[in-house]
Design a protein around this motif. Structure first.
Motif, PDB file in Angstrom:
ATOM      1  N   VAL A   1      14.428 -20.715 -13.702  1.00  0.00           N
ATOM      2  CA  VAL A   1      13.964 -19.388 -13.295  1.00  0.00           C
ATOM      3  C   VAL A   1      14.619 -18.962 -11.981  1.00  0.00           C
ATOM      4  O   VAL A   1      15.054 -17.819 -11.836  1.00  0.00           O
ATOM      5  CB  VAL A   1      12.422 -19.376 -13.157  1.00  0.00           C
ATOM      6  N   GLY A   2      14.694 -19.862 -11.028  1.00  0.00           N
ATOM      7  CA  GLY A   2      15.182 -19.510  -9.694  1.00  0.00           C
ATOM      8  C   GLY A   2      16.672 -19.251  -9.618  1.00  0.00           C
ATOM      9  O   GLY A   2      17.121 -18.359  -8.878  1.00  0.00           O
ATOM     10  N   LEU A   3      17.466 -19.998 -10.353  1.00  0.00           N
ATOM     11  CA  LEU A   3      18.917 -19.853 -10.265  1.00  0.00           C
ATOM     12  C   LEU A   3      19.398 -18.481 -10.733  1.00  0.00           C
ATOM     13  O   LEU A   3      20.147 -17.821  -9.999  1.00  0.00           O
ATOM     14  CB  LEU A   3      19.606 -20.984 -11.037  1.00  0.00           C
ATOM     15  N   PRO A   4      18.991 -17.990 -11.897  1.00  0.00           N
ATOM     16  CA  PRO A   4      19.427 -16.638 -12.270  1.00  0.00           C
ATOM     17  C   PRO A   4      18.899 -15.560 -11.318  1.00  0.00           C
ATOM     18  O   PRO A   4      19.599 -14.585 -11.036  1.00  0.00           O
ATOM     19  CB  PRO A   4      18.849 -16.437 -13.671  1.00  0.00           C
ATOM     20  N   LEU A   5      17.673 -15.738 -10.823  1.00  0.00           N
ATOM     21  CA  LEU A   5      17.117 -14.784  -9.867  1.00  0.00           C
ATOM     22  C   LEU A   5      17.995 -14.709  -8.624  1.00  0.00           C
ATOM     23  O   LEU A   5      18.349 -13.622  -8.158  1.00  0.00           O
ATOM     24  CB  LEU A   5      15.690 -15.201  -9.501  1.00  0.00           C
ATOM     25  N   TYR A   6      18.357 -15.851  -8.106  1.00  0.00           N
ATOM     26  CA  TYR A   6      19.218 -15.897  -6.931  1.00  0.00           C
ATOM     27  C   TYR A   6      20.607 -15.332  -7.233  1.00  0.00           C
ATOM     28  O   TYR A   6      21.106 -14.470  -6.504  1.00  0.00           O
ATOM     29  CB  TYR A   6      19.330 -17.335  -6.424  1.00  0.00           C
ATOM     30  N   LEU A   7      21.235 -15.818  -8.288  1.00  0.00           N
ATOM     31  CA  LEU A   7      22.610 -15.397  -8.591  1.00  0.00           C
ATOM     32  C   LEU A   7      22.707 -13.906  -8.871  1.00  0.00           C
ATOM     33  O   LEU A   7      23.661 -13.252  -8.427  1.00  0.00           O
ATOM     34  CB  LEU A   7      23.149 -16.206  -9.779  1.00  0.00           C
ATOM     35  N   TYR A   8      21.751 -13.353  -9.594  1.00  0.00           N
ATOM     36  CA  TYR A   8      21.779 -11.923  -9.909  1.00  0.00           C
ATOM     37  C   TYR A   8      21.691 -11.072  -8.642  1.00  0.00           C
ATOM     38  O   TYR A   8      22.512 -10.183  -8.412  1.00  0.00           O
ATOM     39  CB  TYR A   8      20.634 -11.575 -10.865  1.00  0.00           C
ATOM     40  N   HIS A   9      20.701 -11.373  -7.808  1.00  0.00           N
ATOM     41  CA  HIS A   9      20.517 -10.573  -6.599  1.00  0.00           C
ATOM     42  C   HIS A   9      21.647 -10.800  -5.599  1.00  0.00           C
ATOM     43  O   HIS A   9      22.062  -9.867  -4.905  1.00  0.00           O
ATOM     44  CB  HIS A   9      19.146 -10.856  -5.977  1.00  0.00           C
ATOM     45  N   TRP A  10      22.157 -12.003  -5.518  1.00  0.00           N
ATOM     46  CA  TRP A  10      23.252 -12.270  -4.587  1.00  0.00           C
ATOM     47  C   TRP A  10      24.539 -11.560  -5.047  1.00  0.00           C
ATOM     48  O   TRP A  10      25.298 -11.079  -4.222  1.00  0.00           O
ATOM     49  CB  TRP A  10      23.474 -13.757  -4.447  1.00  0.00           C
ATOM     50  N   ALA A  11      24.764 -11.490  -6.355  1.00  0.00           N
ATOM     51  CA  ALA A  11      25.940 -10.778  -6.866  1.00  0.00           C
ATOM     52  C   ALA A  11      25.861  -9.288  -6.530  1.00  0.00           C
ATOM     53  O   ALA A  11      26.870  -8.671  -6.158  1.00  0.00           O
ATOM     54  CB  ALA A  11      26.054 -10.979  -8.372  1.00  0.00           C
ATOM     55  N   ILE A  12      24.677  -8.702  -6.622  1.00  0.00           N
ATOM     56  CA  ILE A  12      24.522  -7.295  -6.266  1.00  0.00           C
ATOM     57  C   ILE A  12      24.761  -7.094  -4.774  1.00  0.00           C
ATOM     58  O   ILE A  12      25.415  -6.130  -4.356  1.00  0.00           O
ATOM     59  CB  ILE A  12      23.118  -6.789  -6.675  1.00  0.00           C
ATOM     60  N   ILE A  13      24.268  -8.013  -3.958  1.00  0.00           N
ATOM     61  CA  ILE A  13      24.488  -7.923  -2.504  1.00  0.00           C
ATOM     62  C   ILE A  13      25.984  -7.982  -2.206  1.00  0.00           C
ATOM     63  O   ILE A  13      26.491  -7.191  -1.390  1.00  0.00           O
ATOM     64  CB  ILE A  13      23.736  -9.057  -1.764  1.00  0.00           C
ATOM     65  N   LYS A  14      26.710  -8.884  -2.850  1.00  0.00           N
ATOM     66  CA  LYS A  14      28.151  -9.005  -2.585  1.00  0.00           C
ATOM     67  C   LYS A  14      28.891  -7.734  -2.983  1.00  0.00           C
ATOM     68  O   LYS A  14      29.868  -7.350  -2.335  1.00  0.00           O
ATOM     69  CB  LYS A  14      28.706 -10.213  -3.323  1.00  0.00           C
ATOM     70  N   LYS A  15      28.461  -7.077  -4.067  1.00  0.00           N
ATOM     71  CA  LYS A  15      29.096  -5.828  -4.486  1.00  0.00           C
ATOM     72  C   LYS A  15      28.846  -4.705  -3.486  1.00  0.00           C
ATOM     73  O   LYS A  15      29.725  -3.896  -3.221  1.00  0.00           O
ATOM     74  CB  LYS A  15      28.579  -5.383  -5.849  1.00  0.00           C
ATOM     75  N   GLU A  16      27.627  -4.646  -2.951  1.00  0.00           N
ATOM     76  CA  GLU A  16      27.264  -3.544  -2.060  1.00  0.00           C
ATOM     77  C   GLU A  16      27.780  -3.720  -0.645  1.00  0.00           C
ATOM     78  O   GLU A  16      27.986  -2.739   0.048  1.00  0.00           O
ATOM     79  CB  GLU A  16      25.746  -3.372  -2.053  1.00  0.00           C
ATOM     80  N   VAL A  17      27.946  -4.942  -0.214  1.00  0.00           N
ATOM     81  CA  VAL A  17      28.362  -5.170   1.173  1.00  0.00           C
ATOM     82  C   VAL A  17      29.834  -5.344   1.296  1.00  0.00           C
ATOM     83  O   VAL A  17      30.697  -5.159   0.680  1.00  0.00           O
ATOM     84  CB  VAL A  17      27.674  -6.409   1.758  1.00  0.00           C
TER      85      VAL A  17
END
Length: 105
Positions: free
Chosen positions: A89-105
């Motif tokens: 549960v935690g790994l996809p939650l982390y990876l998904y949100h971190w990928a969005i952060i990398k795109k936006e920043v």
């Protein structure tokens, strides 16, 4: 302001996902160490044999030890499933949100 709130949300959920993965990983390492190095860490002393209402011993020492071994194995399986579920549960939650952060920043 709206962008800052969205970024805060993304960082928060990314952190929560990473935290869940870390806790699940710690539990798996703990379980692995108990199974490989510290095999007696899960053994508990059973103070009294099982008796019926008349006070007659119903279970022998061997039966109690066998029951305890089965319960220890079952508990390790429950621990493994719990830890693995946290990582799943935690790994996809982390990876998904971190990928969005990398795109936006």
């Amino acid at each position: 302001m709206k962008g800052n709130l969205r970024l805060l949300y993304l960082y928060l959920f990314s952190f929560i996902g990473l935290l869940i993965v870390v806790i699940g990983g710690i539990q798996l390492v703990n379980l692995g160490m108990k199974m490989v190095f510290f095999k007696d860490a899960d053994r508990y002393f059973i103070a009294q044999p099982v008796m019926n209402e008349k006070g007659v011993v119903v279970e022998s020492k061997e039966e109690m030890e066998k029951r305890q071994e089965i319960e220890m194995r079952n508990q390790k399986q429950r621990d493994f499933v719990n830890s693995f579920s946290m990582i799943v549960v935690g790994l996809p939650l982390y990876l998904y949100h971190w990928a969005i952060i990398k795109k936006e920043v």
